[in-house]
Design an enzyme around this catalytic site. Sequence first.
Site, short mmCIF file in Angstrom:
data_model
loop_
_atom_site.label_atom_id
_atom_site.label_comp_id
_atom_site.label_asym_id
_atom_site.label_seq_id
_atom_site.Cartn_x
_atom_site.Cartn_y
_atom_site.Cartn_z
CG HIS A 97 -1.98 0.99 1.36
ND1 HIS A 97 -3.18 0.87 1.03
CD2 HIS A 97 -1.74 2.55 1.75
CE1 HIS A 97 -3.63 2.38 1.10
NE2 HIS A 97 -2.95 3.24 1.56
CD GLU A 98 1.62 3.78 3.57
OE1 GLU A 98 1.90 4.73 3.21
OE2 GLU A 98 0.40 3.48 4.08
CG ASP A 112 -5.16 6.33 1.12
OD1 ASP A 112 -4.61 7.14 1.64
OD2 ASP A 112 -4.72 5.56 0.84
#
Length: 205
Positions: A20-21, A96
């Site tokens: 994800h990051e 997000d």
Amino acid sequence: MGAKREEVLNEDDKRRTAYHESGHAIVGWYMPHADPPQKVTIVPRGRAGGVTMFAMDEDRVHHGLDYFKARLAVAMGGRAAERLMFGQPYAGVEQDLKQATRLARYMVTHWGMSDKLGPISFRIGEEHVFLGKEIQEPRDFSEQTAHQIDEEVRKLLLEADEQAFQILDSHRPELERMVEELLQKEELLPEDLKAILGESRGGQA
């Protein structure tokens, strides 16, 4: 981001957080006009499982459409990485999506960044995209216009999601390498990112 959490993530969650990051970081690294990432960590802090920090030009007051579209794509990078590698999005993308939707709505309703709606500022109750304050104002447009606004916001977000996915698909080897580095070190700094990703294409706002 809050204090470091003492909980230990299981290996699956840790790897998914790393993807994800890394998704945010890689989209920011290769996307023209984006703010390049400066630090990526999978150490849980506050409510976040990981964090990607970006170098924003604090002296720059005015940004154009390309810059904000890049911001949207970067925001979608985590979700896009999950879709690419795991075949589905996960619930950790809530913040997000909230931030991206808020920005896209501001682009459409306040900054005239929709060709379909044109250079009009719509009076609308909305959380300020930068100040984080709720500004309540009565709506001054029709239900039909409200629908058009929703469609234009959706169009921007879908475009950003697809851009993020295509960038990550094109740089899958770098994504895999970055994830492995994160799993080993838990934190990557600018020199680490450059060693993994090469030259940045971002920051051309």
